[in-house]
Design an enzyme around this catalytic site. Structure first.
Site, short mmCIF file in Angstrom:
data_model
loop_
_atom_site.label_atom_id
_atom_site.label_comp_id
_atom_site.label_asym_id
_atom_site.label_seq_id
_atom_site.Cartn_x
_atom_site.Cartn_y
_atom_site.Cartn_z
N TRP A 102 -19.62 29.31 24.11
CA TRP A 102 -18.88 28.58 23.09
C TRP A 102 -18.58 29.42 21.87
CZ3 TRP A 102 -15.89 25.13 24.65
CH2 TRP A 102 -16.26 24.23 25.65
N ASP A 172 -20.92 25.37 14.56
CA ASP A 172 -20.49 24.42 15.60
C ASP A 172 -21.77 23.74 16.08
OD1 ASP A 172 -19.74 23.07 17.88
OD2 ASP A 172 -18.83 24.80 18.89
N LYS A 196 -21.13 14.61 22.70
CA LYS A 196 -22.42 15.06 23.24
C LYS A 196 -23.53 14.13 22.73
CE LYS A 196 -19.80 18.37 24.66
NZ LYS A 196 -19.63 19.70 24.14
C1 LIG Z 1 -18.45 20.67 24.27
C2 LIG Z 1 -18.44 21.76 23.27
C3 LIG Z 1 -17.25 22.27 22.75
C4 LIG Z 1 -15.88 21.79 23.21
O1 LIG Z 1 -15.57 20.54 22.73
P1 LIG Z 1 -14.11 19.92 22.97
O2 LIG Z 1 -14.29 18.51 22.54
O3 LIG Z 1 -13.78 20.08 24.41
O4 LIG Z 1 -13.16 20.65 22.10
C5 LIG Z 1 -17.33 23.28 21.80
N1 LIG Z 1 -18.51 23.74 21.37
C6 LIG Z 1 -19.68 23.26 21.85
C7 LIG Z 1 -20.97 23.80 21.33
C8 LIG Z 1 -19.69 22.27 22.79
O5 LIG Z 1 -20.84 21.78 23.28
#
Ligand SMILES: *Cc1c(COP(=O)(O)O)cnc(C)c1O
Length: 360
Positions: A102, A172, A196
């Site tokens: 990521w 993030d 999540k």
């Molecule tokens: C799932 C995830 C993403 C992607 O999220 P989207 O909603 O598909 O844009 C980005 N970073 C992390 C850490 C994630 O777990």
């Protein structure tokens, strides 16, 4: 069909109480005669839902005044572009710490908007550990330092907060927000997709310090300009109303269940059950350095990957789904967010023991 134990990395399992409340309120929210889905985002009902969601999130995370909370669209992948568009303008360069798929993606996307310095990279160790801060090559003149606090695919998590001095720290937190208390004041900006640990997909939470607003590059679309959204209370464009409503119910549920300190205790206890078993077994393995293991996403491998399919099939038959690892890592992955019960983790471990006995 009884509810399954859903180990999906996201969209992921949600608290049953939240789903029941949403079902009860589906046709008529609080005597309004409407579903939340049907409400004007500018009507008094939705404005109250939105304000309560923000207030509960602020309380849960201890978000200080001096930070805006935005509910945006575009997901965390959208933020990979939105963050540099809004923040890199101050001097055109940013530091990225790459600890997995990521953050690697985040760094790649940012290159479109400025100069990206990879301050540290865990790729040589196949992303099985977080590089120590003493090894990072930070640029004191960077606009910000970007990290991913929990790598959902590789299963490595920061259990400490980097010290970036006066350079704003951007994280993030898509896959570990609300999993434990954090000191928001140590961050310049936090972003997280909801699907999540907070609710359905469609809404991205952005927590941004006031002084970082107002530096967007001229190419920034207005809907993705933090300042524009902050001034419009996240209603410059129509916000993802239903997702915000469900996220608000999740926040209230977390609060009613002891807040983030209680979540942390619950998450540590669940992860311990799973990791202790993995470490004691010679049939299963997890490659991540112990001090960097994620409490949310637990990748593991079987000794013989030709058994993977049988493992998944047997799990499915017992009502345990979405255990297949990410294609880039292989093997299995159990995602055990806040809403996964201890009962679910114990059921998984019991199944793993049984499978090991049959196939060892
Ligand atoms: C799932 C995830 C993403 C992607 O999220 P989207 O909603 O598909 O844009 C980005 N970073 C992390 C850490 C994630 O777990």
């Amino acid at each position: 069909m009884p509810r399954v134990f859903n180990f999906s990395p996201g969209p992921a399992t949600l608290p049953e109480a939240v789903l029941r409340q949403a079902a009860d309120e589906m046709m008529d929210w609080h005597g309004s005669g409407m579903s939340v889905m049907e409400m004007s985002h500018r009507g008094k009902e939705f404005i109250a839902i939105h304000a309560e969601a923000e207030a509960t999130l602020r309380e849960l995370m201890g978000i200080p005044s001096g930070y805006k909370v935005l509910f945006m669209q575009g997901g965390a992948i959208g933020e990979n572009a939105i963050v540099p568009m809004n923040l890199i303008g101050t001097n055109g360069k940013a530091d990225y710490v790459v600890t997995g798929d990521w953050s690697k993606k985040s760094a790649k996307e940012a290159k479109t908007y400025g100069t990206v310095n990879i301050a540290a990279n865990g790729e040589p160790s196949k992303f099985t550990a977080i590089p120590k801060q003493s090894e990072w090559k930070l640029d004191p003149a960077a606009s910000y330092v970007h990290i991913c606090s929990n790598e959902t695919i590789g299963g490595v998590e920061f259990h400490w907060t980097p010290d970036t001095g006066s350079v704003p720290l951007v994280a993030d937190m898509s896959s570990n927000i609300l999993s434990r208390p954090i000191d928001v004041g140590k961050y310049g900006l936090i972003y997280a997709g909801a699907q999540k640990n907070m609710g359905p997909s469609g809404v991205t939470v952005v927590i941004v310090r006031d002084d970082l607003l107002g530096h967007a590059l001229p190419v920034t679309p207005s809907a993705f300009n933090y300042q524009t959204q902050a001034e419009a209370d996240s209603m410059y464009n129509t916000p993802p109303t239903y997702s915000i409503y469900i996220a608000g119910l999740v926040y209230k549920h977390v609060k009613a269940n002891g807040g983030l300190a209680a979540m942390e205790e619950h998450n540590q206890a669940k992860a311990r059950v799973l990791y202790d078993y993995l470490d004691a077994s010679s049939f299963y393995s997890n490659p991540v350095a112990k001090e960097d293991r994620s409490l949310m996403n637990v990748p593991f491998k079987l000794k013989d990957d030709s058994l993977d399919e049988a493992f998944l099939k047997g799990a499915q038959a017992k009502g345990m789904i979405q255990l297949k690892g990410h294609r880039s890592v292989g093997g299995m992955r159990a995602s055990i967010y806040n809403a996964m019960s201890m009962e679910g983790v114990k059921a998984l471990v019991a199944y793993m023991q049984e499978f090991e006995k049959q196939h060892a």
